[in-house]
Design a protein around this motif. Structure first.
Motif, short mmCIF file in Angstrom:
data_model
loop_
_atom_site.label_atom_id
_atom_site.label_comp_id
_atom_site.label_asym_id
_atom_site.label_seq_id
_atom_site.Cartn_x
_atom_site.Cartn_y
_atom_site.Cartn_z
N GLU A 159 0.83 -1.21 0.00
CA GLU A 159 0.00 0.00 0.00
C GLU A 159 0.87 1.26 0.00
O GLU A 159 0.49 2.29 -0.55
CB GLU A 159 -0.91 0.03 1.24
CG GLU A 159 -1.97 -1.07 1.28
CD GLU A 159 -3.16 -0.80 0.38
OE1 GLU A 159 -3.37 0.37 -0.01
OE2 GLU A 159 -3.87 -1.76 0.05
N GLY A 160 1.99 1.19 0.68
CA GLY A 160 2.81 2.40 0.85
C GLY A 160 2.34 3.17 2.07
O GLY A 160 3.09 3.41 3.00
N ARG A 161 1.11 3.56 2.05
CA ARG A 161 0.44 4.12 3.23
C ARG A 161 -0.78 3.26 3.48
O ARG A 161 -1.47 2.92 2.53
CB ARG A 161 -0.06 5.54 2.96
CG ARG A 161 0.97 6.59 3.12
CD ARG A 161 0.33 7.96 2.88
NE ARG A 161 1.34 8.98 2.78
CZ ARG A 161 1.93 9.54 3.83
NH1 ARG A 161 1.56 9.21 5.06
NH2 ARG A 161 2.85 10.45 3.68
N THR A 162 -1.06 2.91 4.74
CA THR A 162 -2.25 2.06 4.96
C THR A 162 -3.51 2.89 4.85
O THR A 162 -3.58 4.01 5.33
CB THR A 162 -2.24 1.40 6.35
OG1 THR A 162 -1.87 2.36 7.29
CG2 THR A 162 -1.34 0.19 6.38
N LYS A 163 -4.47 2.31 4.19
CA LYS A 163 -5.78 2.96 4.10
C LYS A 163 -6.80 1.90 4.50
O LYS A 163 -6.55 0.71 4.36
CB LYS A 163 -6.07 3.39 2.66
CG LYS A 163 -5.07 4.40 2.12
CD LYS A 163 -5.28 4.60 0.63
CE LYS A 163 -4.00 4.67 -0.15
NZ LYS A 163 -3.35 3.41 -0.45
N GLU A 164 -7.93 2.33 4.97
CA GLU A 164 -8.97 1.36 5.25
C GLU A 164 -9.35 0.64 3.97
O GLU A 164 -9.43 1.26 2.91
CB GLU A 164 -10.20 2.06 5.85
CG GLU A 164 -10.04 2.46 7.29
CD GLU A 164 -9.56 1.33 8.20
OE1 GLU A 164 -10.19 0.26 8.23
OE2 GLU A 164 -8.53 1.53 8.88
N GLY A 165 -9.54 -0.66 4.05
CA GLY A 165 -9.99 -1.38 2.88
C GLY A 165 -8.89 -2.17 2.20
O GLY A 165 -9.11 -3.24 1.69
N PHE A 166 -7.69 -1.61 2.16
CA PHE A 166 -6.53 -2.33 1.61
C PHE A 166 -6.75 -2.83 0.18
O PHE A 166 -6.43 -3.96 -0.16
CB PHE A 166 -6.14 -3.50 2.53
CG PHE A 166 -5.71 -3.05 3.90
CD1 PHE A 166 -4.38 -2.73 4.15
CD2 PHE A 166 -6.62 -2.95 4.93
CE1 PHE A 166 -3.99 -2.30 5.41
CE2 PHE A 166 -6.23 -2.53 6.19
CZ PHE A 166 -4.92 -2.20 6.43
N ALA A 167 -7.31 -1.96 -0.68
CA ALA A 167 -7.65 -2.39 -2.04
C ALA A 167 -6.41 -2.80 -2.84
O ALA A 167 -6.46 -3.77 -3.60
CB ALA A 167 -8.40 -1.27 -2.76
N THR A 168 -5.31 -2.08 -2.69
CA THR A 168 -4.14 -2.35 -3.52
C THR A 168 -3.53 -3.70 -3.17
O THR A 168 -3.23 -4.52 -4.04
CB THR A 168 -3.10 -1.23 -3.36
OG1 THR A 168 -3.76 0.02 -3.52
CG2 THR A 168 -1.99 -1.35 -4.39
N VAL A 169 -3.35 -3.95 -1.89
CA VAL A 169 -2.71 -5.21 -1.49
C VAL A 169 -3.63 -6.39 -1.79
O VAL A 169 -3.18 -7.46 -2.23
CB VAL A 169 -2.24 -5.15 -0.01
CG1 VAL A 169 -3.40 -5.11 0.96
CG2 VAL A 169 -1.33 -6.32 0.32
N LYS A 170 -4.94 -6.19 -1.62
CA LYS A 170 -5.86 -7.29 -1.92
C LYS A 170 -5.93 -7.56 -3.41
O LYS A 170 -6.04 -8.72 -3.83
CB LYS A 170 -7.25 -6.98 -1.37
CG LYS A 170 -7.33 -7.12 0.15
CD LYS A 170 -8.73 -6.86 0.63
CE LYS A 170 -8.80 -6.99 2.15
NZ LYS A 170 -10.15 -6.71 2.65
N SER A 171 -5.86 -6.53 -4.24
CA SER A 171 -5.92 -6.81 -5.68
C SER A 171 -4.62 -7.48 -6.14
O SER A 171 -4.63 -8.31 -7.04
CB SER A 171 -6.27 -5.57 -6.50
OG SER A 171 -5.24 -4.66 -6.42
N PHE A 172 -3.50 -7.16 -5.49
CA PHE A 172 -2.24 -7.87 -5.78
C PHE A 172 -2.42 -9.36 -5.45
O PHE A 172 -2.13 -10.24 -6.27
CB PHE A 172 -1.12 -7.25 -4.93
CG PHE A 172 0.29 -7.61 -5.32
CD1 PHE A 172 0.59 -8.74 -6.06
CD2 PHE A 172 1.35 -6.79 -4.92
CE1 PHE A 172 1.91 -9.07 -6.41
CE2 PHE A 172 2.67 -7.12 -5.26
CZ PHE A 172 2.95 -8.25 -6.00
N LEU A 173 -2.93 -9.63 -4.26
CA LEU A 173 -3.15 -11.04 -3.84
C LEU A 173 -4.05 -11.77 -4.84
O LEU A 173 -3.77 -12.91 -5.21
CB LEU A 173 -3.76 -11.02 -2.43
CG LEU A 173 -4.18 -12.32 -1.75
CD1 LEU A 173 -4.13 -12.16 -0.24
CD2 LEU A 173 -5.57 -12.79 -2.15
N LEU A 174 -5.12 -11.10 -5.28
CA LEU A 174 -6.09 -11.77 -6.16
C LEU A 174 -5.59 -11.92 -7.58
O LEU A 174 -5.82 -12.94 -8.23
CB LEU A 174 -7.41 -10.99 -6.16
CG LEU A 174 -8.18 -11.04 -4.83
CD1 LEU A 174 -9.30 -10.03 -4.81
CD2 LEU A 174 -8.71 -12.45 -4.58
#
Ligand code: CP3
Length: 369
Positions: A159-174
Motif C-alpha cells: 500500500e505504501g500508506r495504509t488505508k482502510e480497505g486495503f484495495a491495492t494489497v488485496k488486488s495484488f493477492l487476487l
C-alpha cells in the motif's frame, strides 16, 4: 513444599506462556513505550522516531521508561514493525502522518528486488538494544522482541500508506497469487533470522504482530497469511523450542480456529473476543494474551478497575498474560495506565468477592516454588 519463594517476573511470564496457573497474572501493555509518557515526548522533542529506533542508547532508555514508571512485567524493545522493510531495501519514512513507503512493492520485479539481510549488520542496533536492556533489568525480567507477521508487513509494503480497505494489497493477492505468495515467503525468510538474532541477544519471548489479518476472509487467510506465519513459528521452534511466540491478531473472530494452527504458544486477542469461550474453543494448550479495550483507560477509575478485574477473572489465572487488546492510545492519562497495571498485578486469590472470580482449585503446576 514451601510457598514462600515469590515467582519473579520472568517466571510468571514464561509460566503463563506454558499455560500454567499462577498466583498473579503477568501484565504489560502493547506500545507501552510511547507518546502518552511525558518522558518519551521529551526524548522525541530532540530526536526523530527512526533515530530513536536506531540509536541503542535512546532505544534502551525509552524501552525502560514504562518499566520504571508503571512497573510492567515485561520490557518490549523499542523499535517498529517496519524496520525490516527498510532493511529489505525499501525507503521508509515515519512522520507525524504515520508510516510511508514511497516506493511500494507492486510487481514481481519489486518482490525479487527485496533482499534478505543480516540482522546483526543491517539492524545491529536492535539486538544491541536487547543486550543492553537485558543487562539493565537482569535475569528476573523478561525482555520481548518482535516482528510483523508477513501479511501485515506486506500491507505496508504494497500500500505504501495504509488505508482502510486495503484495495491495492488485496488486488495484488487476487491478481497475482503466486507472486504475492513469494512476497509473503520472502518476508518470512527475512523475519526468521531477525527474530533469532533478538532471541540470541536475550529476548525471552517474541511477538508477531498481525494487526491487519482480520481484513482477510478465512479462505485467503488460510491460503496466504497462515502458511507464512507457520513458516516463521516452526522454524523458530526448531532452533529455540523454549522461546514462546506470541501471535497478535485484531478483529479476527472469523479466523478462529485457523489462528490456533499457527503454532504460536500464545494467542493475543482484542476486546471483541470473549476469552472464556476462546479458551473453550482452543483448549488449554494455547495461552491467551489480552484483552482490555485501550479506550477503557479513558474511563473513570472504577470502570478501569472493573474491566481489568473482569479480564483477570476470565481465565481463572491459567495460561493468561494480561494486556490491552491493542496498543495503548496516545492521549491515555498515565495514572490510568498505572491503575491498570496495579490492578492487574493483584494476587488472584485476593480478588474482592463479587467480581465473579473463582480461584482455581488446582495447586502446584510446576511453578518451582
Ligand atoms: O510496544 C512498544 O512499546 C514497542 C514499540 C512499538 C512501536 N510500534 C513503536 C511506535 C511496537 C511494538 C510497534 C508495532 C507496530 N508498528 C505495529 C503493530 C501493532 C499495532 O499497533 O497495530 C504497527 C501496525 C506499526 C506501524 C506503525 N508505527 C504505525 C501505524 C505508526 C503510526 C501510528 C502512530 O501510533 O503514530 C507507527 C509509529 C510508532 N511506532 C510510534 C511508536 C511509539 C509513534 C511514533 C512517534 O513517536 O511519533
Amino acid at each position: 513444599m514451601t510457598t514462600s519463594v515469590p515467582l519473579n517476573r520472568k517466571d510468571l511470564f514464561l509460566g503463563a506462556c506454558r499455560g500454567e496457573t499462577l498466583p498473579r497474572l503477568p501484565v504489560w501493555l502493547m506500545r507501552q513505550a510511547g507518546r502518552y509518557l511525558p518522558e518519551y515526548r521529551a526524548i522525541r522533542r530532540d530526536h526523530a522516531f527512526l533515530e530513536v529506533c536506531k540509536t541503542p542508547d535512546l532505544a534502551v532508555e525509552v524501552s525502560l521508561q514504562p518499566f520504571r514508571r508503571l512497573g510492567v512485567d515485561a520490557v518490549i524493545v523499542f523499535s517498529d514493525i517496519l524496520i525490516p522493510a527498510e532493511a529489505m531495501g525499501l525507503k521508509l519514512e515515519l512522520g507525524d502522518a504515520g508510516p510511508n513507503l514511497p516506493e511500494p512493492v507492486r510487481s514481481k520485479r519489486d518482490v525479487l528486488k527485496l533482499k534478505l539481510f543480516d540482522p546483526e549488520i543491517e539492524t545491529a542496533f536492535l539486538p544491541e538494544a536487547i543486550r543492553r536492556i537485558s543487562r539493565e533489568v537482569g535475569p528476573a525480567v523478561p525482555v520481548l522482541g518482535f516482528a510483523a507477521a508477513p501479511w501485515t508487513l506486506a500491507c505496508y509494503m504494497v500500500e505504501g500508506r495504509t488505508k482502510e480497505g486495503f484495495a491495492t494489497v488485496k488486488s495484488f493477492l487476487l491478481s497475482e497469487p503466486s507472486t504475492f505468495r513469494d512476497l509473503l515467503h520472502r518476508i518470512a525468510e527475512a523475519a526468521i533470522p531477525y527474530l533469532r538474532a533478538q532471541i540470541a541477544a536475550g529476548a525471552a519471548a517474541v511477538q508477531l504482530f498481525d494487526t491487519w489479518c482480520g481484513e482477510l476472509s478465512l479462505r485467503d487467510y488460510e491460503e496466504f497469511a497462515l502458511p507464512a506465519v507457520q513458516e516463521i513459528i516452526s522454524s523458530l521452534a526448531s532452533a529455540n523450542p523454549e522461546t514462546p511466540v506470541i501471535y497478535y491478531t485484531k478483529a479476527s473472530h472469523h479466523l478462529l480456529p485457523a489462528l490456533a494452527r499457527s503454532g504460536a504458544s500464545v494467542l493475543s486477542v482484542d476486546w471483541r473476543v470473549e476469552m472464556r469461550s476462546l479458551r473453550e474453543k482452543l483448549g488449554p494448550r494455547i495461552a491467551i494474551q489480552g484483552n482490555v479495550d485501550p479506550a477503557v483507560l479513558f474511563g473513570p477509575p472504577e470502570e478501569i478497575r472493573r474491566a481489568t478485574l473482569e479480564a483477570m477473572a476470565a481465565l481463572g489465572g491459567t495460561g493468561h498474560i494480561l494486556n490491552l487488546g491493542h496498543g495503548i492510545l496516545q492521549h491515555t492519562p498515565v495514572e490510568n495506565a498505572q491503575l491498570f497495571i496495579q490492578t492487574g498485578q493483584q494476587p488472584l486469590s485476593q480478588e474482592p468477592v463479587g467480581v465473579g472470580f473463582a480461584p482455581p482449585a488446582r495447586a502446584g503446576h510446576g511453578s518451582g516454588s
